[in-house]
Structures are given as C-alpha cells and as structure tokens.
Design an enzyme around this catalytic site. Sequence first.
Site, PDB file in Angstrom:
ATOM      1  N   ASP A 268      37.067  36.121  48.159  1.00 59.02           N
ATOM      2  CA  ASP A 268      38.221  36.336  47.291  1.00 59.02           C
ATOM      3  C   ASP A 268      39.452  36.242  48.175  1.00 59.02           C
ATOM      4  O   ASP A 268      39.495  36.860  49.234  1.00 59.02           O
ATOM      5  CB  ASP A 268      38.127  37.739  46.671  1.00 59.02           C
ATOM      6  CG  ASP A 268      38.608  37.772  45.248  1.00 59.02           C
ATOM      7  OD1 ASP A 268      39.741  37.316  45.009  1.00 59.02           O
ATOM      8  OD2 ASP A 268      37.853  38.256  44.382  1.00 59.02           O
TER       9      ASP A 268
ATOM     10  N   ASP B  96      42.861  34.597  43.959  1.00 57.77           N
ATOM     11  CA  ASP B  96      43.327  35.643  43.056  1.00 57.77           C
ATOM     12  C   ASP B  96      44.766  35.410  42.616  1.00 57.77           C
ATOM     13  O   ASP B  96      45.647  35.168  43.450  1.00 57.77           O
ATOM     14  CB  ASP B  96      43.243  36.978  43.807  1.00 57.77           C
ATOM     15  CG  ASP B  96      43.615  38.160  42.947  1.00 57.77           C
ATOM     16  OD1 ASP B  96      42.828  38.495  42.062  1.00 57.77           O
ATOM     17  OD2 ASP B  96      44.697  38.730  43.155  1.00 57.77           O
TER      18      ASP B  96
ATOM     19  N   GLU C 243      42.156  31.545  39.969  1.00 61.10           N
ATOM     20  CA  GLU C 243      42.244  32.505  38.869  1.00 61.10           C
ATOM     21  C   GLU C 243      43.657  32.348  38.334  1.00 61.10           C
ATOM     22  O   GLU C 243      44.626  32.761  38.974  1.00 61.10           O
ATOM     23  CB  GLU C 243      42.021  33.930  39.377  1.00 61.10           C
ATOM     24  CG  GLU C 243      41.856  34.898  38.226  1.00 61.10           C
ATOM     25  CD  GLU C 243      42.563  36.224  38.398  1.00 61.10           C
ATOM     26  OE1 GLU C 243      42.245  37.135  37.651  1.00 61.10           O
ATOM     27  OE2 GLU C 243      43.448  36.339  39.261  1.00 61.10           O
TER      28      GLU C 243
ATOM     29  N   ASP D  42      37.019  42.356  36.013  1.00 62.75           N
ATOM     30  CA  ASP D  42      38.225  42.687  35.231  1.00 62.75           C
ATOM     31  C   ASP D  42      37.919  42.800  33.742  1.00 62.75           C
ATOM     32  O   ASP D  42      38.818  43.069  32.945  1.00 62.75           O
ATOM     33  CB  ASP D  42      39.292  41.594  35.389  1.00 62.75           C
ATOM     34  CG  ASP D  42      39.909  41.591  36.768  1.00 62.75           C
ATOM     35  OD1 ASP D  42      39.903  42.652  37.427  1.00 62.75           O
ATOM     36  OD2 ASP D  42      40.409  40.527  37.185  1.00 62.75           O
TER      37      ASP D  42
HETATM   38  O1  TEU Z   1      43.555  39.754  38.388  1.00 62.19           O
HETATM   39  C1  TEU Z   1      44.717  39.065  38.009  1.00 62.19           C
HETATM   40  C2  TEU Z   1      45.203  39.341  36.686  1.00 62.19           C
HETATM   41  O2  TEU Z   1      45.982  38.572  36.164  1.00 62.19           O
HETATM   42  C3  TEU Z   1      44.890  40.667  36.059  1.00 62.19           C
HETATM   43  O3  TEU Z   1      45.950  41.019  35.230  1.00 62.19           O
HETATM   44  C4  TEU Z   1      43.743  40.657  35.199  1.00 62.19           C
HETATM   45  O4  TEU Z   1      44.025  39.855  34.119  1.00 62.19           O
HETATM   46  C5  TEU Z   1      43.541  42.083  34.766  1.00 62.19           C
HETATM   47  O5  TEU Z   1      42.897  42.736  35.814  1.00 62.19           O
HETATM   48  C6  TEU Z   1      42.732  42.180  33.532  1.00 62.19           C
HETATM   49  O6  TEU Z   1      42.513  43.505  33.239  1.00 62.19           O
HETATM   50  C7  TEU Z   1      43.257  39.749  39.742  1.00 62.19           C
HETATM   51  C8  TEU Z   1      41.985  40.483  40.053  1.00 62.19           C
HETATM   52  O7  TEU Z   1      40.896  39.850  39.457  1.00 62.19           O
HETATM   53  C9  TEU Z   1      42.128  41.912  39.662  1.00 62.19           C
HETATM   54  O8  TEU Z   1      40.952  42.641  39.870  1.00 62.19           O
HETATM   55  C10 TEU Z   1      43.241  42.507  40.474  1.00 62.19           C
HETATM   56  O9  TEU Z   1      43.470  43.814  40.047  1.00 62.19           O
HETATM   57  C11 TEU Z   1      44.516  41.694  40.355  1.00 62.19           C
HETATM   58  O10 TEU Z   1      44.305  40.304  40.507  1.00 62.19           O
HETATM   59  C12 TEU Z   1      45.492  42.096  41.428  1.00 62.19           C
HETATM   60  O11 TEU Z   1      45.082  41.576  42.648  1.00 62.19           O
END
Ligand code: TEU
Length: 584
Positions: free
Chosen positions: A130, A232, A286, A361
């Site tokens: 990641d 990410d 992502e 998430d």
């Molecule tokens: O998520 C990015 C993101 O856009 C988040 O708003 C996601 O949609 C949200 O967690 C949904 O509930 C990434 C990672 O996957 C997440 O775990 C992290 O918290 C976030 O980035 C910050 O790095």
Amino acid sequence: MRTRVLSLLLATPLLGCSPKASPTPAPSAAPAVDRKWWKEAVVYQIYPRSFQDSDGDGIGDLKGMLSRLDYVKSLGVDAVWLNPVYASPNQDNGYDISDYRKIMKEFGTMEDFDRVLQGFHDRHIKVLMDLVLNHCSDQHEWFVQARQSRTNPYYDYFHWWPAEKGKPPARWSHFDENADAWAFNPKTNSYYLHYFAKGQPDLNWENPKVRRELYDMIRFWLDKGVDGFRLDAIAYISKDTSFPPLPAEFAGQWSKYYANGPHLHEYIQEMSREAFGTHDIATVAEAFVSIEHAMKLVDPDRHELNMAYHFDAIGLGYLPNEYKMPDPRGYDLVEMKRIYTEWDEAFEEKGWGTVYLGNHDQPRMVTRWGSDAAEWRELSSKMLTTFLLSMRATPYYYFGDELGMSNARFERLEDYDDIELKTNYEQVRKKGGDLKRFLEGMKISSRDNSRTPFQWDASPNGGFTTGKPWLKVNPNFPTVNVAVEEKDPGSVLNYFKKLVRLRKDNPVLVYGRYALLDAANPDTYAYTRELDGKRVLVLLNFRAKDAAVKTGLDLARATVIAGNYPEPSRDGSLRPYEAVILGL
Ligand code: TEU
C-alpha cells in the site's frame, strides 16, 4: 463496435465445456490481447493488523503472517496486497505514516518483512504494498520540522494557509469531528491542510523536493523486490493551491473535486517514469474518479498506472445526503449491474479494471451485498465469490470473505476503533442528531465490520491471538473458521478455492468479452463471457427467493462448470442465491 476477437493462445482447456462448443477460432485481424500477469492474477488483500498475532499483544504482526503463508498458498491466489505496514502512530491504522522506510513496531522489524516477502516469493505469490502518498503522519519528521516555523526547509512539504489572510476557504475532511480539513498550527500562525484526519497532513506535491523524496522511497521498496503498489487516495495528490471555492458543478461532492487536481496526470507520469521505471509491476489506483479520469490513469499509451478501482457502486443502498446510512429498501441491483457493465465497457479496448465487493474500508461483502442470515450466509457468499471471479477485471478479494465472514455488528461505541466512525459520531452528536440511529446504521456500514480478527479455528479468539484482540472477534468464530471449513468439501472456503482454480484454468474468465443479459431483471445478474469461440454463461440470483433469468439462449446443451448448489440449475431458473456457470 465490439468486434475485437482475441487471439490469445489458450494454454489450458476450458473445464467442463462441451468440446463441440469450441471450434477453432477464425484467424483475426484484431490485435492480440495484451496478456499481463496482473490481469490474470487473483489478488488477496490482507489486513495485517487482523491476520495473525504471534506475540500475544492482540495485534496481528509479520511473524504471525509468516506462520500463515501456507494458508495463503492453499487458496491458489497469485498476489497479496498488504495494507500499510510502515511505521505509524496508527491514528488511521497505518494510513498515517511516520517513516516510509521503517516497519510499524507492532508488526515487527524490517527483517521480519524481508522474510515475509521472501516467503511469499518462494510460494510464487507476488506482494503489492500500500503506497500512501497523498499524506503522511503529523509524527513524520517532515511535519514535525515543518510545523516549527515558516522558514523551516520542510514547511513547503505541506499545504498552508497563513492566518493573516483570514480563515481558509472551506475544505471538507474525511475524518474530522468538525469535517474541517484545515487545522491551525499556532507556531507558524497558519493552517495546514488535511483531507483525512488532523494527524494526516497532506503532502505538497507541487514541491519537486517532495516528489523526489517519494520517488526515492518507492525505489527503496522496489529494490527490495516488491511486485507492485496499491496507491492510496492517489487521485487527491494535485491541488489548486490558490484554494478557490468549490466549483458549483461539484455540488458538495468533495471526493470528486479532490480527485480532479490540475497536475494529477503530469505527476503520475513523472512518478511512473522516475520511480516505477521499467519494473514489471502492478500499480492500482484507489481513485474516486469518473470513467473518463480512470481511463486516463490506466490507458497504457499514457504510461501512468495499470489498474484503477472505482467507487461508483459503493454508495448503493445508502440514503442520500447521509453518510453510510443504510436504506431499509436495500440496494438497486439493476443499477449495480448498470455500473459494472459501464465500467467493463470503459476498458473494453484499452486499460484494465478491477472488481471488489469488500475491503478494509467497506463492511463485510456477505452482509453488504448478500445475506448473512443463518440460512443464506454460505450460499450468498459463494454467489458473490462467483461474481468476483467471473468478471473481466482483476479481482481484489478481501481476506475472510473466503470464509464467509460477516459483519460484527458492534452494539456500543466503545467496541469500535475506527477514526472514521468516531469522528462521524462526534459530528452527529454536535449537531444533536440521533446517535442511536447512527450506531444502528454503523452495524451495517462501518469499516470495523471488516477489520475484526481473522477466524482460524474454534480456540479462544478464533486462534488469532493469545492476548486481548485489538478489535473484538466476531462471535460466530466457532463455526465460521478455517479449521472447520477446510474439512468440509462444501464450505465457502473450498468453493472459493475451486473458483480461483477455474479462473486460472480458463482464460475466457479473465479476458473473455463480457455481455450483460436480462439487464432489467431486478433479482438476477446474468452475463456471458466469450473468448476465441469459448463461451460461458454466468447466472446469479441476488435474492432469498426463486428467480428466473431470461437469457434468450438455447441452454439445452449447456454444461455445468460450477455452481453453489449440489445440483446446479441448467435452465435459467434459480433457487435463492443460486450461482451457476454454464458452458455454452
Ligand atoms: O481511503 C480513501 C478514501 O477515499 C476513503 O474516504 C474511503 O473512501 C473511506 O475510508 C471509506 O469509508 C484510503 C484508505 O483505503 C483508507 O483506509 C484510509 O483511511 C484513507 O485512504 C486515508 O489514507
């Protein structure tokens, strides 16, 4: 026009398909399909914090993972994606990195990491890391320095709004109790930007020094031999640093606005050139973006990334204008099919997609998209697995879904750990909202539902830890676990393994053209996949009742390739949550 005929050489036969149905394909003038390992891979996502604890501190670690590599191997998957393992104060469980070149102390040491990497490689499993590049932790040395003074050399590593200019223009934060993405720093008399939590300041990509530091760090991990990255929140890296008000067309959709930065593609191309170089790696964005933007990210001619995953289906079944509040009517399957079909079409000629129904998430796949009621949990888990492993996109399969793990449905705020839930709770509380209703909704949608410890066996804490787990184990662990399911030929686990094998043995399931059937059917999802004269039909019933698909196809000579009932249906009439793959 969808006239592409793929001249892929089929190395392996199509299992179970009638030999009569596979004439030698006519030579094609169309270009051969661009075969890549990451298109053919099934990626298994591991949330290290919850996989296996080795030292009794209640937190999963790398030594624990090392002891479970043979399990991962037994699944037949080709690659793993590890959620962040870097040094972090864990405000957001590793997505707040305090040192990109060190391992989180709870997880172990760099030597442990090297052993895990080697262990996966020895088993022919690739490892995707990641990569969190939009922000770091406020404990990172860069930010510790930056916040000291405006003349500090690291000040420009972050985005600031000087207080003498007044209050900064509104920006929304994902994880802030006031939903405010600007935090005041008294020492510099300025506000810093954090799209996520206060402890996750956004890095200033406009500064070439920042970009160079990050590319250098990426090369550090590539030199170790990692096989790719999941990037990410990558679409957020470029900002209009004049911070104008949100343009009206975004109508409060901050995520979409954040993903639209002016130099996004320029920076990603630079990163690809300078950091990824010629390594044969997988890179997956992502990215909360439209099809048009995703296409730009993954169009091979643009030399950016390989794959992107979309969020279009993620909001289905939630009430509008409320964060992750489940709609009691559930989600609209017709709309879900439309979204997946549209994203398939986007990558029909170029680029490549991903497909997922769960991750760290999201809540558990079976609770969110199937049914975790006792009588349907196994059937609907298998049905959803059939979907993920029969689409034309790389499946990102979340650990535990292969067991049919379901939402933990915590009752009390104290049971939760997640910063997103806690800050949202505060927002509701401050507005005098209905906290009971909020907690009810979170039983369905909160991220912690999918972060509970992995269920290995029926021993205390499901065999995850000898100590107190950092998050409660789902009470269903005595029956839903690896030990029980490995022994049961009809288990969700064994079905997953079978389907992984099927996908690997049948390139039609990877590269074959996808065509949606019976689009308006509100209960079923049906499609064909076709490659070089081989054609399969996938029929999925998303409901806890019988349903029939109008395929418009003659199924008289169809052969059963896979199904989640002992006697799979062959005529398009499906039992509750039935999934069947037929050879045509
Ligand atoms: O998520 C990015 C993101 O856009 C988040 O708003 C996601 O949609 C949200 O967690 C949904 O509930 C990434 C990672 O996957 C997440 O775990 C992290 O918290 C976030 O980035 C910050 O790095």
